[in-house]
Scaffold this motif. Structure first.
Motif, PDB file in Angstrom:
ATOM      1  N   LEU A 115     -34.333 -75.668  22.676  1.00 33.81           N
ATOM      2  CA  LEU A 115     -33.313 -76.120  23.623  1.00 33.81           C
ATOM      3  C   LEU A 115     -32.799 -74.954  24.469  1.00 33.81           C
ATOM      4  O   LEU A 115     -32.599 -75.095  25.679  1.00 33.81           O
ATOM      5  N   VAL A 116     -32.616 -73.795  23.841  1.00 36.51           N
ATOM      6  CA  VAL A 116     -32.156 -72.618  24.582  1.00 36.51           C
ATOM      7  C   VAL A 116     -33.193 -72.205  25.614  1.00 36.51           C
ATOM      8  O   VAL A 116     -32.871 -71.937  26.780  1.00 36.51           O
ATOM      9  N   SER A 117     -34.461 -72.150  25.219  1.00 36.94           N
ATOM     10  CA  SER A 117     -35.518 -71.781  26.167  1.00 36.94           C
ATOM     11  C   SER A 117     -35.593 -72.782  27.315  1.00 36.94           C
ATOM     12  O   SER A 117     -35.703 -72.391  28.478  1.00 36.94           O
ATOM     13  N   GLY A 118     -35.555 -74.063  26.994  1.00 38.07           N
ATOM     14  CA  GLY A 118     -35.603 -75.071  28.042  1.00 38.07           C
ATOM     15  C   GLY A 118     -34.415 -74.983  28.978  1.00 38.07           C
ATOM     16  O   GLY A 118     -34.541 -75.209  30.185  1.00 38.07           O
ATOM     17  N   TYR A 119     -33.268 -74.635  28.439  1.00 37.63           N
ATOM     18  CA  TYR A 119     -32.056 -74.552  29.240  1.00 37.63           C
ATOM     19  C   TYR A 119     -32.122 -73.411  30.253  1.00 37.63           C
ATOM     20  O   TYR A 119     -31.746 -73.572  31.413  1.00 37.63           O
ATOM     21  N   ILE A 120     -32.617 -72.246  29.848  1.00 33.75           N
ATOM     22  CA  ILE A 120     -32.461 -71.059  30.678  1.00 33.75           C
ATOM     23  C   ILE A 120     -33.703 -70.668  31.468  1.00 33.75           C
ATOM     24  O   ILE A 120     -33.595 -70.147  32.584  1.00 33.75           O
ATOM     25  N   ILE A 121     -34.911 -70.883  30.930  1.00 29.97           N
ATOM     26  CA  ILE A 121     -36.107 -70.336  31.581  1.00 29.97           C
ATOM     27  C   ILE A 121     -36.366 -70.947  32.959  1.00 29.97           C
ATOM     28  O   ILE A 121     -36.531 -70.217  33.938  1.00 29.97           O
ATOM     29  N   PRO A 122     -36.417 -72.276  33.116  1.00 33.10           N
ATOM     30  CA  PRO A 122     -36.728 -72.813  34.450  1.00 33.10           C
ATOM     31  C   PRO A 122     -35.696 -72.434  35.502  1.00 33.10           C
ATOM     32  O   PRO A 122     -36.062 -72.122  36.642  1.00 33.10           O
ATOM     33  N   THR A 153     -33.676 -78.235  29.905  1.00 30.32           N
ATOM     34  CA  THR A 153     -33.571 -78.012  31.344  1.00 30.32           C
ATOM     35  C   THR A 153     -32.734 -79.105  32.003  1.00 30.32           C
ATOM     36  O   THR A 153     -31.903 -78.833  32.884  1.00 30.32           O
ATOM     37  N   ALA A 154     -32.952 -80.331  31.577  1.00 31.34           N
ATOM     38  CA  ALA A 154     -32.200 -81.447  32.151  1.00 31.34           C
ATOM     39  C   ALA A 154     -30.709 -81.306  31.870  1.00 31.34           C
ATOM     40  O   ALA A 154     -29.873 -81.658  32.717  1.00 31.34           O
ATOM     41  N   VAL A 155     -30.353 -80.798  30.703  1.00 36.16           N
ATOM     42  CA  VAL A 155     -28.945 -80.567  30.390  1.00 36.16           C
ATOM     43  C   VAL A 155     -28.343 -79.561  31.363  1.00 36.16           C
ATOM     44  O   VAL A 155     -27.222 -79.745  31.859  1.00 36.16           O
ATOM     45  N   GLY A 169     -22.271 -74.955  21.272  1.00 37.57           N
ATOM     46  CA  GLY A 169     -22.411 -73.700  21.995  1.00 37.57           C
ATOM     47  C   GLY A 169     -21.996 -73.836  23.446  1.00 37.57           C
ATOM     48  O   GLY A 169     -21.309 -72.966  23.999  1.00 37.57           O
ATOM     49  N   MET A 170     -22.389 -74.934  24.078  1.00 37.96           N
ATOM     50  CA  MET A 170     -21.995 -75.176  25.463  1.00 37.96           C
ATOM     51  C   MET A 170     -20.481 -75.304  25.590  1.00 37.96           C
ATOM     52  O   MET A 170     -19.878 -74.808  26.539  1.00 37.96           O
ATOM     53  N   ALA A 171     -19.877 -75.965  24.632  1.00 36.65           N
ATOM     54  CA  ALA A 171     -18.428 -76.153  24.686  1.00 36.65           C
ATOM     55  C   ALA A 171     -17.689 -74.821  24.576  1.00 36.65           C
ATOM     56  O   ALA A 171     -16.576 -74.681  25.088  1.00 36.65           O
ATOM     57  N   LEU A 172     -18.328 -73.839  23.932  1.00 41.65           N
ATOM     58  CA  LEU A 172     -17.687 -72.540  23.734  1.00 41.65           C
ATOM     59  C   LEU A 172     -18.125 -71.506  24.761  1.00 41.65           C
ATOM     60  O   LEU A 172     -17.727 -70.345  24.656  1.00 41.65           O
ATOM     61  N   ARG A 173     -18.946 -71.900  25.722  1.00 37.99           N
ATOM     62  CA  ARG A 173     -19.402 -70.928  26.712  1.00 37.99           C
ATOM     63  C   ARG A 173     -18.194 -70.397  27.492  1.00 37.99           C
ATOM     64  O   ARG A 173     -17.254 -71.122  27.784  1.00 37.99           O
ATOM     65  N   GLY A 174     -18.232 -69.146  27.805  1.00 41.49           N
ATOM     66  CA  GLY A 174     -17.112 -68.526  28.484  1.00 41.49           C
ATOM     67  C   GLY A 174     -16.072 -67.964  27.539  1.00 41.49           C
ATOM     68  O   GLY A 174     -15.147 -67.288  27.977  1.00 41.49           O
ATOM     69  N   ARG A 175     -16.233 -68.223  26.232  1.00 38.10           N
ATOM     70  CA  ARG A 175     -15.282 -67.680  25.263  1.00 38.10           C
ATOM     71  C   ARG A 175     -15.958 -66.572  24.453  1.00 38.10           C
ATOM     72  O   ARG A 175     -17.178 -66.528  24.339  1.00 38.10           O
ATOM     73  N   ARG A 176     -15.149 -65.729  23.882  1.00 41.21           N
ATOM     74  CA  ARG A 176     -15.691 -64.689  23.023  1.00 41.21           C
ATOM     75  C   ARG A 176     -16.101 -65.302  21.689  1.00 41.21           C
ATOM     76  O   ARG A 176     -15.361 -66.061  21.086  1.00 41.21           O
ATOM     77  N   LEU A 177     -17.294 -64.943  21.264  1.00 44.99           N
ATOM     78  CA  LEU A 177     -17.846 -65.471  20.028  1.00 44.99           C
ATOM     79  C   LEU A 177     -17.965 -64.348  19.012  1.00 44.99           C
ATOM     80  O   LEU A 177     -17.886 -63.168  19.367  1.00 44.99           O
ATOM     81  N   PRO A 178     -18.154 -64.689  17.725  1.00 47.69           N
ATOM     82  CA  PRO A 178     -18.283 -63.638  16.706  1.00 47.69           C
ATOM     83  C   PRO A 178     -19.352 -62.622  17.089  1.00 47.69           C
ATOM     84  O   PRO A 178     -20.501 -62.986  17.356  1.00 47.69           O
ATOM     85  N   ARG A 179     -18.957 -61.375  17.114  1.00 47.44           N
ATOM     86  CA  ARG A 179     -19.856 -60.319  17.580  1.00 47.44           C
ATOM     87  C   ARG A 179     -21.121 -60.250  16.730  1.00 47.44           C
ATOM     88  O   ARG A 179     -22.208 -59.994  17.224  1.00 47.44           O
ATOM     89  N   ALA A 184     -32.645 -59.464  32.003  1.00 49.45           N
ATOM     90  CA  ALA A 184     -32.753 -59.326  30.556  1.00 49.45           C
ATOM     91  C   ALA A 184     -31.949 -60.366  29.825  1.00 49.45           C
ATOM     92  O   ALA A 184     -32.329 -60.825  28.769  1.00 49.45           O
ATOM     93  N   GLY A 185     -30.834 -60.752  30.381  1.00 48.68           N
ATOM     94  CA  GLY A 185     -29.995 -61.693  29.672  1.00 48.68           C
ATOM     95  C   GLY A 185     -30.419 -63.124  29.803  1.00 48.68           C
ATOM     96  O   GLY A 185     -29.838 -63.992  29.204  1.00 48.68           O
ATOM     97  N   ASP A 186     -31.475 -63.403  30.574  1.00 52.26           N
ATOM     98  CA  ASP A 186     -31.853 -64.778  30.820  1.00 52.26           C
ATOM     99  C   ASP A 186     -33.096 -65.212  30.074  1.00 52.26           C
ATOM    100  O   ASP A 186     -33.668 -66.244  30.350  1.00 52.26           O
ATOM    101  N   ASP A 187     -33.557 -64.399  29.159  1.00 50.34           N
ATOM    102  CA  ASP A 187     -34.754 -64.754  28.418  1.00 50.34           C
ATOM    103  C   ASP A 187     -34.494 -65.891  27.454  1.00 50.34           C
ATOM    104  O   ASP A 187     -33.411 -66.107  26.992  1.00 50.34           O
ATOM    105  N   GLY A 188     -35.556 -66.566  27.073  1.00 54.57           N
ATOM    106  CA  GLY A 188     -35.463 -67.522  26.000  1.00 54.57           C
ATOM    107  C   GLY A 188     -36.803 -67.567  25.315  1.00 54.57           C
ATOM    108  O   GLY A 188     -37.711 -68.181  25.808  1.00 54.57           O
ATOM    109  N   VAL A 189     -36.947 -66.899  24.207  1.00 52.43           N
ATOM    110  CA  VAL A 189     -38.233 -66.921  23.528  1.00 52.43           C
ATOM    111  C   VAL A 189     -38.009 -67.122  22.058  1.00 52.43           C
ATOM    112  O   VAL A 189     -36.999 -66.784  21.527  1.00 52.43           O
ATOM    113  N   LEU A 190     -38.914 -67.655  21.432  1.00 54.71           N
ATOM    114  CA  LEU A 190     -38.807 -67.928  20.035  1.00 54.71           C
ATOM    115  C   LEU A 190     -40.156 -67.993  19.452  1.00 54.71           C
ATOM    116  O   LEU A 190     -41.139 -68.044  20.111  1.00 54.71           O
TER     117      LEU A 190
END
Length: 491
Positions: free
Chosen positions: A117-124, A305-307, A361-371, A463-469
């Motif tokens: 889901l992360v890869s689909g969200y960010i790569i395209p 990606t659709a999300v 994760g989407m709901a928490l975007r923009g917030r600081r998460l556990p380091r 660099a911050g836009d990768d999605g690989v697994l």
């Protein structure tokens, strides 16, 4: 797929009641760590490219996405960290403390679904916003291959101690399949168990490149539903690869090399990308060991990606719901569906938890998460690729721990985790990160050169836009047997 989710190449028990990737450099949440992030990744999204100023308001990222990358991307890295830790737990628990392993959902499948889901969200969307095709593939090569090849060399070098798994052919087809990463879609086992999902990442990259160059990239919702339908239909009519033998690995390797040369060099770029995209789909549906699973994976990735398109206001969410429903029923009547993790209750629960994790994760975007969670996302590709071989070597030394006293088991788990994290951190700092930096320098050099043609601009993501697994298909190591007889495939 793992000790908990046996991959189709294993001799799995069919008893239904039996109980059983990439982490780019994220933008850290701390100020000191953020200083190590490339400058482009620390600027607001709207400032990263001059073209952003010309983007229609409806297509620009929402306010949460226009925050600095240190906050904006942290949720994606946290999700990668969760996915990697789930996969590690899926492999570690059966060997160390099997009594704690959950069977009401599958940890490994949950982890890879989050990854996909992360890869689909960010790569395209990265492909659409930044750079060019040539820079993208240069970046992909330096992001994926150095560590991947390093793990292959290490496993082969230690094969005198722990033999290479039997799923790996002892001929040139193994070399060809590993060279392209198209392992699972040409029915070849990886020398490291977790490499099989890299096949689907590579298929996704090839498809997305072809779609962008032919301007079909904005149909992600439709594509997710089409692959979900394919998963249902293919599961009903075939039980395995239709194209069998070693030749798919050889042919796909030749086409891959020639096609990517055309894409990177710029000669017949669109035609080369289309050939590669068609080849990827044919292999996915006709040469995979479990075709319905491959189609379901691509459906999940395009749903991601659709999300993103829905979030940006350029798409609708209902195709994602349709895709989820179809993927949910895909294995229930499939010919090849005897593993415990595709039982309706387990499969539905696993899908629901993966979806809920991504939504959280989407709901928490923009917030600081556990380091620490974001840091695990940083090293997740290393952790993903190295953990299974390291666990095999650890168990080879420690012996079977599953009947040991609980305090000793816990001590061994702590020692194994410390070793895994330490090795993963080292491979990140001394293999991944230097090679990523080199890839960025090379891709930046080519990105600055005009390539001409309408199809030149495609990828060059930061660099911050990768999605690989990657994922797991491994089983219990040699000479270590499951004591509960719960249907896991044993080697």
């Amino acid at each position: 797929m793992s000790a908990a989710a046996p991959h189709p190449d294993a001799t799995a028990s069919r008893a239904p009641a039996a109980a059983s990737a990439q982490a780019p450099a994220p933008a850290p949440t701390s100020a000191s760590a953020a200083a190590q992030t490339p400058a482009a990744a620390q600027t607001p999204a709207a400032a990263q490219t001059p073209a952003a100023a010309q983007t229609p308001a409806a297509e620009q990222a929402p306010v949460a996405e226009r925050t600095p990358a240190s906050t904006r991307l942290a949720w994606l890295d946290a999700l990668r960290g969760i996915g990697a830790l789930a996969v590690v737990a899926e492999h570690l628990l059966p060997w160390f403390l099997p009594g704690l392993r959950p069977y009401w959902f599958n940890l490994g499948v949950y982890g890879i679904l989050v990854f996909f889901l992360v890869s689909g969200y960010i790569i395209p969307t990265s492909l659409e916003r930044h750079g060019d095709v040539r820079a993208f593939w240069i970046s992909r090569f330096f992001r994926l291959y150095p560590l991947y090849l390093g793990v292959i060399v290490a496993v082969l070098a230690l094969s005198w101690w722990v033999p290479v798994r039997e799923a790996v052919p002892r001929d040139g087809s193994a070399v060809a399949a590993h060279a392209t990463m198209l392992l699972d879609v040409v029915s070849v086992g990886g020398v490291a168990d977790t490499m099989w999902t890299l096949s689907y990442e590579m298929v996704f990259y090839l498809l997305v490149t072809a779609l962008f160059l032919t301007r079909g990239h904005d149909r992600s919702g439709l594509l997710s539903m089409l692959f979900a339908v394919a998963a249902v239909v293919v599961g009903l009519i075939v039980s395995g690869a239709v194209l069998k033998g070693a030749w798919p690995a050889y042919v796909s390797c030749a086409v891959f090399v020639v096609g990517l040369t055309g894409v990177v060099a710029g000669r017949f770029r669109t035609a080369s990308a289309c050939v590669l995209g068609v080849m990827a789909v044919v292999l996915l549906l006709m040469s995979s060991r479990v075709p319905w699973l491959g189609a379901a994976v691509l459906a999940v990735m395009f749903a991601g990606t659709a999300v993103h398109r829905w979030e940006r206001g350029t798409g609708r969410l209902w195709p994602v719901a349709v895709t989820a429903a179809l993927v949910g029923i895909a294995p229930l009547w499939a010919i090849e569906s005897g593993w415990w993790w595709v039982r309706a209750d387990v499969w539905f629960t696993t899908i629901a938890l993966a979806g809920a994790t991504f939504a959280g994760g989407m709901a928490l975007r923009g917030r600081r998460l556990p380091r620490v969670l974001v840091w695990f996302g940083l090293i997740s590709y290393s952790l993903y690729l190295v953990h299974h071989p390291v666990l095999k070597y650890f168990v080879q030394v420690s012996g079977d721990l599953r009947r040991a006293e609980a305090p000793y088991q816990l001590a061994m788990i702590a020692l194994a985790l410390a070793l895994l994290v330490g090795v993963s951190a080292l491979t990140y700092w001394y293999v991944e990160r230097p090679m990523q930096d080199l890839g960025r320098r090379i891709s930046r050099r080519y990105r600055d050169r005009p390539q001409g043609g309408a199809d030149a601009r495609v990828a060059g993501q930061g660099a911050g836009d990768d999605g690989v697994l990657g994922q797991q298909e491994g089983q219990v190591p040699d000479r270590v047997r499951d004591h509960v007889g719960q249907g896991d495939a044993l080697r």
